[in-house]
Design a protein around this motif. Sequence first.
Motif, PDB file in Angstrom:
ATOM      1  N   LEU A 188      -7.015   0.188 -22.691  1.00 51.14           N
ATOM      2  CA  LEU A 188      -8.371   0.264 -22.142  1.00 51.14           C
ATOM      3  C   LEU A 188      -8.364   0.844 -20.738  1.00 51.14           C
ATOM      4  CD1 LEU A 188      -9.961  -3.109 -23.339  1.00 51.14           C
ATOM      5  CD2 LEU A 188     -10.434  -0.814 -24.186  1.00 51.14           C
ATOM      6  N   LEU A 189      -7.406   0.435 -19.924  1.00 48.86           N
ATOM      7  CA  LEU A 189      -7.347   0.930 -18.550  1.00 48.86           C
ATOM      8  C   LEU A 189      -7.023   2.419 -18.526  1.00 48.86           C
ATOM      9  CD1 LEU A 189      -7.705  -0.169 -15.705  1.00 48.86           C
ATOM     10  CD2 LEU A 189      -5.241  -0.604 -15.612  1.00 48.86           C
ATOM     11  N   ALA A 190      -6.059   2.839 -19.335  1.00 45.66           N
ATOM     12  CA  ALA A 190      -5.698   4.257 -19.372  1.00 45.66           C
ATOM     13  C   ALA A 190      -6.857   5.101 -19.894  1.00 45.66           C
ATOM     14  CB  ALA A 190      -4.452   4.459 -20.237  1.00 45.66           C
ATOM     15  N   ALA A 191      -7.528   4.616 -20.934  1.00 43.04           N
ATOM     16  CA  ALA A 191      -8.648   5.367 -21.490  1.00 43.04           C
ATOM     17  C   ALA A 191      -9.798   5.454 -20.496  1.00 43.04           C
ATOM     18  CB  ALA A 191      -9.124   4.710 -22.787  1.00 43.04           C
ATOM     19  N   GLY A 192     -10.085   4.348 -19.806  1.00 47.05           N
ATOM     20  CA  GLY A 192     -11.158   4.362 -18.823  1.00 47.05           C
ATOM     21  C   GLY A 192     -10.878   5.319 -17.679  1.00 47.05           C
ATOM     22  N   LEU A 193      -9.650   5.324 -17.187  1.00 48.89           N
ATOM     23  CA  LEU A 193      -9.290   6.236 -16.101  1.00 48.89           C
ATOM     24  C   LEU A 193      -9.369   7.693 -16.551  1.00 48.89           C
ATOM     25  CD1 LEU A 193      -6.232   4.333 -14.574  1.00 48.89           C
ATOM     26  CD2 LEU A 193      -8.524   4.518 -13.618  1.00 48.89           C
ATOM     27  N   LEU A 194      -8.925   7.956 -17.778  1.00 48.54           N
ATOM     28  CA  LEU A 194      -8.946   9.329 -18.285  1.00 48.54           C
ATOM     29  C   LEU A 194     -10.374   9.829 -18.447  1.00 48.54           C
ATOM     30  CD1 LEU A 194      -7.411  11.761 -19.406  1.00 48.54           C
ATOM     31  CD2 LEU A 194      -7.471  10.663 -21.657  1.00 48.54           C
ATOM     32  N   VAL A 195     -11.230   9.011 -19.042  1.00 46.98           N
ATOM     33  CA  VAL A 195     -12.616   9.427 -19.263  1.00 46.98           C
ATOM     34  C   VAL A 195     -13.348   9.589 -17.937  1.00 46.98           C
ATOM     35  CG1 VAL A 195     -14.830   8.718 -20.235  1.00 46.98           C
ATOM     36  CG2 VAL A 195     -12.741   8.424 -21.561  1.00 46.98           C
ATOM     37  N   ALA A 196     -13.180   8.616 -17.042  1.00 44.82           N
ATOM     38  CA  ALA A 196     -13.872   8.678 -15.750  1.00 44.82           C
ATOM     39  C   ALA A 196     -13.399   9.870 -14.929  1.00 44.82           C
ATOM     40  CB  ALA A 196     -13.649   7.379 -14.982  1.00 44.82           C
ATOM     41  N   GLY A 197     -12.079  10.087 -14.920  1.00 42.85           N
ATOM     42  CA  GLY A 197     -11.546  11.190 -14.132  1.00 42.85           C
ATOM     43  C   GLY A 197     -11.921  12.551 -14.686  1.00 42.85           C
ATOM     44  N   THR A 198     -12.187  12.628 -15.990  1.00 44.86           N
ATOM     45  CA  THR A 198     -12.557  13.898 -16.609  1.00 44.86           C
ATOM     46  C   THR A 198     -14.052  14.175 -16.523  1.00 44.86           C
ATOM     47  OG1 THR A 198     -10.709  13.688 -18.164  1.00 44.86           O
ATOM     48  CG2 THR A 198     -12.458  15.240 -18.732  1.00 44.86           C
ATOM     49  N   ASN A 206       0.823  -1.220   0.000  1.00 43.33           N
ATOM     50  CA  ASN A 206       0.000   0.000   0.000  1.00 43.33           C
ATOM     51  C   ASN A 206       0.856   1.269   0.000  1.00 43.33           C
ATOM     52  OD1 ASN A 206      -2.542  -1.319   0.050  1.00 43.33           O
ATOM     53  ND2 ASN A 206      -2.248  -1.758   2.219  1.00 43.33           N
ATOM     54  N   PHE A 207       1.727   1.400  -0.961  1.00 49.58           N
ATOM     55  CA  PHE A 207       2.483   2.645  -1.140  1.00 49.58           C
ATOM     56  C   PHE A 207       2.905   2.735  -2.600  1.00 49.58           C
ATOM     57  CE2 PHE A 207       5.428  -0.629   0.318  1.00 49.58           C
ATOM     58  CZ  PHE A 207       6.452  -0.577  -0.615  1.00 49.58           C
ATOM     59  N   TRP A 208       3.155   3.972  -3.032  1.00 49.01           N
ATOM     60  CA  TRP A 208       3.577   4.254  -4.411  1.00 49.01           C
ATOM     61  C   TRP A 208       2.575   3.687  -5.425  1.00 49.01           C
ATOM     62  CZ3 TRP A 208       9.272   2.347  -3.547  1.00 49.01           C
ATOM     63  CH2 TRP A 208       9.917   3.258  -2.709  1.00 49.01           C
ATOM     64  N   TYR A 209       1.316   3.585  -5.054  1.00 52.29           N
ATOM     65  CA  TYR A 209       0.261   3.065  -5.927  1.00 52.29           C
ATOM     66  C   TYR A 209       0.495   1.617  -6.346  1.00 52.29           C
ATOM     67  CZ  TYR A 209      -1.641   7.762  -6.285  1.00 52.29           C
ATOM     68  OH  TYR A 209      -2.194   8.978  -5.999  1.00 52.29           O
ATOM     69  N   LEU A 210       1.361   0.895  -5.607  1.00 50.79           N
ATOM     70  CA  LEU A 210       1.591  -0.509  -5.921  1.00 50.79           C
ATOM     71  C   LEU A 210       0.369  -1.363  -5.629  1.00 50.79           C
ATOM     72  CD1 LEU A 210       5.261  -1.005  -4.650  1.00 50.79           C
ATOM     73  CD2 LEU A 210       4.464  -0.690  -6.991  1.00 50.79           C
ATOM     74  N   ASN A 211      -0.494  -0.894  -4.723  1.00 52.13           N
ATOM     75  CA  ASN A 211      -1.719  -1.644  -4.442  1.00 52.13           C
ATOM     76  C   ASN A 211      -2.674  -1.640  -5.631  1.00 52.13           C
ATOM     77  OD1 ASN A 211      -1.833   1.137  -3.856  1.00 52.13           O
ATOM     78  ND2 ASN A 211      -3.731   0.877  -2.736  1.00 52.13           N
ATOM     79  N   TYR A 212      -2.414  -0.784  -6.630  1.00 53.39           N
ATOM     80  CA  TYR A 212      -3.202  -0.798  -7.865  1.00 53.39           C
ATOM     81  C   TYR A 212      -2.392  -1.362  -9.032  1.00 53.39           C
ATOM     82  CZ  TYR A 212      -6.120   2.389  -5.176  1.00 53.39           C
ATOM     83  OH  TYR A 212      -6.911   2.939  -4.205  1.00 53.39           O
ATOM     84  N   LEU A 213      -1.114  -1.026  -9.105  1.00 56.75           N
ATOM     85  CA  LEU A 213      -0.286  -1.450 -10.235  1.00 56.75           C
ATOM     86  C   LEU A 213      -0.026  -2.952 -10.224  1.00 56.75           C
ATOM     87  CD1 LEU A 213       2.305   1.496 -10.269  1.00 56.75           C
ATOM     88  CD2 LEU A 213       0.343   1.157 -11.791  1.00 56.75           C
ATOM     89  N   VAL A 220      -3.776  -9.746 -12.571  1.00 55.81           N
ATOM     90  CA  VAL A 220      -4.998 -10.281 -13.188  1.00 55.81           C
ATOM     91  C   VAL A 220      -4.757 -10.665 -14.644  1.00 55.81           C
ATOM     92  CG1 VAL A 220      -6.597  -9.117 -11.630  1.00 55.81           C
ATOM     93  CG2 VAL A 220      -5.790  -7.916 -13.684  1.00 55.81           C
ATOM     94  N   VAL A 221      -3.869  -9.942 -15.333  1.00 56.43           N
ATOM     95  CA  VAL A 221      -3.550 -10.297 -16.719  1.00 56.43           C
ATOM     96  C   VAL A 221      -2.728 -11.578 -16.767  1.00 56.43           C
ATOM     97  CG1 VAL A 221      -2.438  -9.528 -18.838  1.00 56.43           C
ATOM     98  CG2 VAL A 221      -3.663  -7.891 -17.428  1.00 56.43           C
ATOM     99  N   LEU A 222      -1.783 -11.732 -15.834  1.00 60.36           N
ATOM    100  CA  LEU A 222      -0.993 -12.970 -15.789  1.00 60.36           C
ATOM    101  C   LEU A 222      -1.890 -14.178 -15.530  1.00 60.36           C
ATOM    102  CD1 LEU A 222       2.153 -11.788 -13.790  1.00 60.36           C
ATOM    103  CD2 LEU A 222       2.008 -12.329 -16.220  1.00 60.36           C
ATOM    104  N   LEU A 223      -2.850 -14.031 -14.629  1.00 66.39           N
ATOM    105  CA  LEU A 223      -3.778 -15.137 -14.375  1.00 66.39           C
ATOM    106  C   LEU A 223      -4.586 -15.464 -15.624  1.00 66.39           C
ATOM    107  CD1 LEU A 223      -5.088 -14.203 -10.808  1.00 66.39           C
ATOM    108  CD2 LEU A 223      -3.700 -16.186 -11.413  1.00 66.39           C
ATOM    109  N   PHE A 224      -5.057 -14.452 -16.311  1.00 66.92           N
ATOM    110  CA  PHE A 224      -5.823 -14.671 -17.535  1.00 66.92           C
ATOM    111  C   PHE A 224      -4.999 -15.406 -18.577  1.00 66.92           C
ATOM    112  CE2 PHE A 224      -6.559 -13.044 -21.855  1.00 66.92           C
ATOM    113  CZ  PHE A 224      -7.820 -13.568 -22.090  1.00 66.92           C
ATOM    114  N   VAL A 251     -13.615  -2.390 -13.783  1.00 62.40           N
ATOM    115  CA  VAL A 251     -14.720  -1.548 -13.322  1.00 62.40           C
ATOM    116  C   VAL A 251     -14.367  -0.873 -11.997  1.00 62.40           C
ATOM    117  CG1 VAL A 251     -17.101  -1.572 -12.501  1.00 62.40           C
ATOM    118  CG2 VAL A 251     -16.472  -2.880 -14.534  1.00 62.40           C
ATOM    119  N   GLY A 252     -13.763  -1.637 -11.087  1.00 64.12           N
ATOM    120  CA  GLY A 252     -13.403  -1.067  -9.788  1.00 64.12           C
ATOM    121  C   GLY A 252     -12.403   0.057  -9.887  1.00 64.12           C
ATOM    122  N   ARG A 253     -11.362  -0.135 -10.713  1.00 66.74           N
ATOM    123  CA  ARG A 253     -10.338   0.903 -10.823  1.00 66.74           C
ATOM    124  C   ARG A 253     -10.858   2.137 -11.558  1.00 66.74           C
ATOM    125  NH1 ARG A 253      -9.266  -2.542  -8.182  1.00 66.74           N
ATOM    126  NH2 ARG A 253     -10.344  -1.040  -6.869  1.00 66.74           N
TER     127      ARG A 253
END
Length: 502
Positions: A223-233, A50-57, A63-67, A96-98
């Motif tokens: 997709l993740l970058a676009a979703g974050l950009l659109v949602a944040g804007t 839970n630091f340097w945004y590693l809890n998200y990165l 999840v991609v490795l599991l897929f 969706v969560g992120r």
Amino acid sequence: MGDDREFDRMLEEELTALPLPDDTVAEVNPWRRAMVRIVWGTGLTTLTLNFWYLNYLLPAVGVVLLFLGFRTLRRENRWFALCWGLSLLDLASFYVGRVMDATIWARDLPPLGAALALLGLVRSFCLWRGIRAVRRCAGQEDRAGAAAALLTFQCALVALGLLGGGNLQLQGLFFAVIFLGLYICIMRSLAKLPALLDGAGYVVRAAGARLSELAVWITWAVLLAAGLLVAGTAFCRYPMEWSPVEAGEQQQLEEIRDSLLALGMPEQVAEDLAPGDLALLEGALSVTAQVHEEPFNDGREERSVSGRTIHVQTVYDVRELRLSDIAVELPGGRWRIIHHFLWQAEPGLRTTECISLWPTTRDGFDGWRQEGEVTGRLLFDWQGTTYEGDYYSISTEPYTTNSFFWGESQSTDPTALFSLPRRGEYCRGYLTYGVETVEDGWLLDSWINYTHQVKWLNYPAMTAQEYDRSGIWNGFGAFHTAQTAIQFYPASEAEKGSYQTW
């Protein structure tokens, strides 16, 4: 012809006898390659930092490795097929969560933590059964101890999470060391999974895929970058409604306005008052006004030398926000308090705004009684037209505040929430309320905290109201808070007009 065939046979035997490097074997062995991804994906999604945004990165990679791992093995048996389907749900729920975390509306969704935890347990169970099925087909012992340990560990984490709302506390060093030790042991056992079939003579065939692994990674990142950009804007603002101000709205109240200007009310404040609020000031006896300009930028350092001493001070060439605090005395021991703000320069980010009001009738000030509710309005100019709007909300519901000095406390002080227009100049507004004297000799003391976002990096998205109530102060986080107060003793002319601001 017979010699040629014999030569081919001897050449094939020689080539198959050559030992291949381990990395080459891993590259062409679907089982090893898939299990390496599954092990790493499990590690990155089970416990995070839970630091340097590693809890998200880290989970975003996990999840991609599991897929990818389960995609390779999905044709091997039904359990791995289920794991692959669950990994798709993991990808979707993580996405969706992120993306929702980039909006201010994520806290309004029903909690999904329990469902996602259950999903992880089901996936670990299917992994355990899938490994056992593969080992049976390979003629090995029907067991998968590492996967079973992982399942047990995750069940314990879910159980402790459910009990965490009660008296159980896991914040001590003792529990942390125990769980970290168990986790390390489990991960070491999981690291042996890719080598389970070595020497068994059983070949796992990789399932075909339309997208290459590189294409999967690129698609996920885009997709993740676009979703974050659109949602944040698009979803980091309160819904606001604006309409043009009626021309000449103060036409019938010019006498009251001129009287207030003569008593010392700032002209901008008098012009911005709604007709209903202006009419309440009829017969004003006096006006006490204080004006404070607050910077919402980092300024610049200015150095000066005096002898052997170097003095460094921060100089602000622009102070974007002008705050005017006004008390209007009315007949009968009544007062009208007005807190006015004006963005006299570009405010920068236009997300959420919060004004917390500490009225002079708050707890401990028994010499005053409030008259009516807190009211106000918002205005801005655009292309020669002035627009007005209401606050998104002005609430007096009880809430909890945190303070470094006083700790957690309950408050019912009014809080006004709004968003500035996406475009427009001279954004401004005010809050006003009335008080009457219950007992002479009491300090008239009214404060506001104006909180505004100044840094674009605000993830997961926090509103100005959440920042204000968190107890965080300037210098930390994405927001800046300006605080002003009007304070004086109405009964004492010697002290009238004393003003404090931070």
